[in-house]
Design a protein around this motif. Structure first.
Motif, mmCIF file in Angstrom:
data_model
loop_
_atom_site.group_PDB
_atom_site.id
_atom_site.type_symbol
_atom_site.label_atom_id
_atom_site.label_comp_id
_atom_site.label_asym_id
_atom_site.label_seq_id
_atom_site.Cartn_x
_atom_site.Cartn_y
_atom_site.Cartn_z
ATOM 1 N N ALA A 31 0.832 -1.199 0.000
ATOM 2 C CA ALA A 31 0.000 0.000 0.000
ATOM 3 C C ALA A 31 0.866 1.249 0.000
ATOM 4 C CB ALA A 31 -0.924 -0.001 1.218
ATOM 5 N N GLY A 32 0.503 2.201 -0.832
ATOM 6 C CA GLY A 32 1.258 3.440 -0.920
ATOM 7 C C GLY A 32 2.466 3.362 -1.822
ATOM 8 N N VAL A 33 2.797 2.172 -2.278
ATOM 9 C CA VAL A 33 3.939 1.979 -3.172
ATOM 10 C C VAL A 33 3.457 1.512 -4.543
ATOM 11 C CG1 VAL A 33 6.091 0.713 -3.565
ATOM 12 C CG2 VAL A 33 5.480 1.465 -1.246
ATOM 13 N N ASP A 34 2.712 0.452 -4.554
ATOM 14 C CA ASP A 34 2.193 -0.075 -5.807
ATOM 15 C C ASP A 34 1.052 0.792 -6.329
ATOM 16 O OD1 ASP A 34 3.966 -2.244 -5.963
ATOM 17 O OD2 ASP A 34 2.736 -3.396 -4.567
ATOM 18 N N ARG A 35 0.805 0.718 -7.636
ATOM 19 C CA ARG A 35 -0.209 1.532 -8.281
ATOM 20 C C ARG A 35 -1.482 0.721 -8.494
ATOM 21 N NH1 ARG A 35 1.806 5.604 -11.449
ATOM 22 N NH2 ARG A 35 -0.354 6.336 -11.485
ATOM 23 N N LEU A 36 -2.608 1.380 -8.403
ATOM 24 C CA LEU A 36 -3.899 0.724 -8.542
ATOM 25 C C LEU A 36 -4.475 0.940 -9.933
ATOM 26 C CD1 LEU A 36 -5.400 1.760 -5.102
ATOM 27 C CD2 LEU A 36 -4.547 -0.500 -5.739
ATOM 28 N N PRO A 37 -5.133 -0.080 -10.494
ATOM 29 C CA PRO A 37 -5.777 0.092 -11.795
ATOM 30 C C PRO A 37 -6.984 1.007 -11.677
ATOM 31 C CG PRO A 37 -6.393 -2.013 -10.860
ATOM 32 C CD PRO A 37 -5.376 -1.419 -9.920
ATOM 33 N N ARG A 38 -7.469 1.437 -12.820
ATOM 34 C CA ARG A 38 -8.657 2.295 -12.854
ATOM 35 C C ARG A 38 -9.762 1.627 -13.675
ATOM 36 N NH1 ARG A 38 -7.565 7.533 -10.987
ATOM 37 N NH2 ARG A 38 -5.343 8.001 -10.805
ATOM 38 N N PHE A 39 -10.999 1.912 -13.276
ATOM 39 C CA PHE A 39 -12.138 1.501 -14.078
ATOM 40 C C PHE A 39 -12.201 2.388 -15.315
ATOM 41 C CE2 PHE A 39 -13.500 0.176 -9.802
ATOM 42 C CZ PHE A 39 -13.950 -1.117 -10.053
ATOM 43 N N GLU A 40 -12.379 1.773 -16.455
ATOM 44 C CA GLU A 40 -12.555 2.535 -17.684
ATOM 45 C C GLU A 40 -13.936 2.250 -18.248
ATOM 46 O OE1 GLU A 40 -11.926 5.212 -20.656
ATOM 47 O OE2 GLU A 40 -10.771 4.871 -18.815
ATOM 48 N N GLY A 83 -11.081 9.700 -24.380
ATOM 49 C CA GLY A 83 -9.670 10.015 -24.511
ATOM 50 C C GLY A 83 -8.792 8.787 -24.579
ATOM 51 N N ASN A 84 -7.489 9.020 -24.723
ATOM 52 C CA ASN A 84 -6.510 7.948 -24.888
ATOM 53 C C ASN A 84 -6.077 7.368 -23.548
ATOM 54 O OD1 ASN A 84 -6.346 7.768 -27.613
ATOM 55 N ND2 ASN A 84 -4.541 9.059 -27.827
ATOM 56 N N ASP A 85 -7.004 6.780 -22.805
ATOM 57 C CA ASP A 85 -6.597 6.164 -21.543
ATOM 58 C C ASP A 85 -6.935 4.687 -21.476
ATOM 59 O OD1 ASP A 85 -9.315 6.568 -21.411
ATOM 60 O OD2 ASP A 85 -9.270 7.853 -19.648
ATOM 61 N N GLY A 86 -7.797 4.190 -22.374
ATOM 62 C CA GLY A 86 -8.097 2.769 -22.415
ATOM 63 C C GLY A 86 -7.415 2.145 -23.625
ATOM 64 N N PHE A 87 -8.124 2.060 -24.736
ATOM 65 C CA PHE A 87 -7.496 1.618 -25.974
ATOM 66 C C PHE A 87 -8.200 2.283 -27.148
ATOM 67 C CE2 PHE A 87 -10.715 -1.671 -25.131
ATOM 68 C CZ PHE A 87 -11.371 -1.795 -26.341
ATOM 69 N N VAL A 88 -7.490 2.378 -28.263
ATOM 70 C CA VAL A 88 -8.032 2.969 -29.477
ATOM 71 C C VAL A 88 -8.561 1.848 -30.361
ATOM 72 C CG1 VAL A 88 -7.548 4.380 -31.508
ATOM 73 C CG2 VAL A 88 -6.433 4.900 -29.331
ATOM 74 N N ALA A 89 -9.848 1.902 -30.680
ATOM 75 C CA ALA A 89 -10.507 0.857 -31.459
ATOM 76 C C ALA A 89 -10.418 1.203 -32.938
ATOM 77 C CB ALA A 89 -11.957 0.700 -31.001
ATOM 78 N N ARG A 90 -9.267 0.983 -33.536
ATOM 79 C CA ARG A 90 -9.041 1.430 -34.914
ATOM 80 C C ARG A 90 -9.976 0.747 -35.908
ATOM 81 N NH1 ARG A 90 -4.224 1.437 -32.264
ATOM 82 N NH2 ARG A 90 -3.005 3.370 -32.393
#
Length: 265
Positions: A73-82, A88-95
């Motif tokens: 905790a406080g060191v590792d990073r947590l994922p985000r709900f998308e 915007g360019n934070d999940g994936f681009v569906a070309r």
């Protein structure tokens, strides 16, 4: 045979002596359509708490910044709900869906992607470390499965199953991504991975990016089954033997998902 089912069968590699798998019971699939407390996620919110799993215990999801395979905790990073959409360019681009469209499944796969999935903590770029799924349970974990979406050209993932000593009990590599115009492209599609008949001692799963890109990298993760390998999952094969997977079980499993059963996103 419907094209979408045929495509799924073509992505299969082998089942270790077993074609298909047991049907997944309600409660054995984490779709990320709800948070661990059962509420609806908020777009871009961090996933802080672990999810409960049927049979007792939890699984936690995080990015391991110090490479010790355990949550700090406080060191590792947590994922985000998308949230599926065009924010915007934070999940994936569906070309393959349309120029500049983000976070969309290819036609016919929307039910599988659902409305929410997990992504990296920041925008598309570089990852803070391997993605870890950590169990906290007294259950003996023999199998599981999950999905990585939108493996683009130059992208590839290695999935390792770890015990408490960080020994690798089993491993599997995704296909290496190809261009969107290639018929084997996974643009806006899921790669289903799974393991069966695992040795005792599973405590974590590690997803490591092993592609040849140094930037423009993202992770779209969805539909994790912590105690069952979903029918149609790619599972690891013996290095000396590559068997043909039997497609009927995969097709039946996919049809159940499209039919709105417990696997529907």
């Amino acid at each position: 045979m419907p094209r979408s089912i045929a495509r799924r069968i073509l992505t299969l590699t082998v089942l270790l002596g077993v074609a298909g798998s047991a049907s997944v019971r309600a409660g054995d699939l984490i779709t990320f359509e709800t948070t661990p407390d059962g509420s609806t996620p908020i777009d871009n919110a961090r996933l802080i708490d672990p999810y409960a799993i049927s049979g007792g215990g939890t699984v936690r999801f995080f990015f391991d910044t110090n490479d010790n395979n355990v949550f700090d905790a406080g060191v590792d990073r947590l994922p985000r709900f998308e949230e599926v959409g065009t924010d915007g360019n934070d999940g994936f681009v569906a070309r393959s869906v349309g120029d500049g469209v983000h976070d969309r499944a290819r036609r016919g796969y929307g039910d599988e992607l659902g409305h929410f999935f997990l992504r990296q903590p920041d925008g598309i770029g570089t990852l803070p470390g391997p993605f870890i799924i950590a169990y906290d349970t007294t259950q003996t974990i023999r199998e599981f499965s999950g999905e990585i979406w939108d493996i683009d050209a130059g992208e590839q993932w290695r999935v390792d199953v770890l015990n408490a000593s960080n020994d690798v009990l089993a491993t599997l590599r995704s296909p290496k991504g190809v261009g969107v115009n290639n018929p084997d492209s996974l643009d806006s599609l899921p790669w289903l991975f799974g393991f069966k008949d695992l040795a005792d001692g599973v405590v974590a799963i590690r997803l490591t990016f092993i592609g040849d890109k140094s930037d423009g990298i993202g992770l779209a993760f969805n539909n994790f089954s912590p105690t069952f390998a979903v029918a149609g999952s790619v599972v690891p094969e013996p290095s000396s033997v590559v068997l043909l997977a039997i497609g009927l079980a995969a097709a039946a499993g996919f049809a159940r998902r499209r039919g709105g059963g417990p696997l529907a996103g």
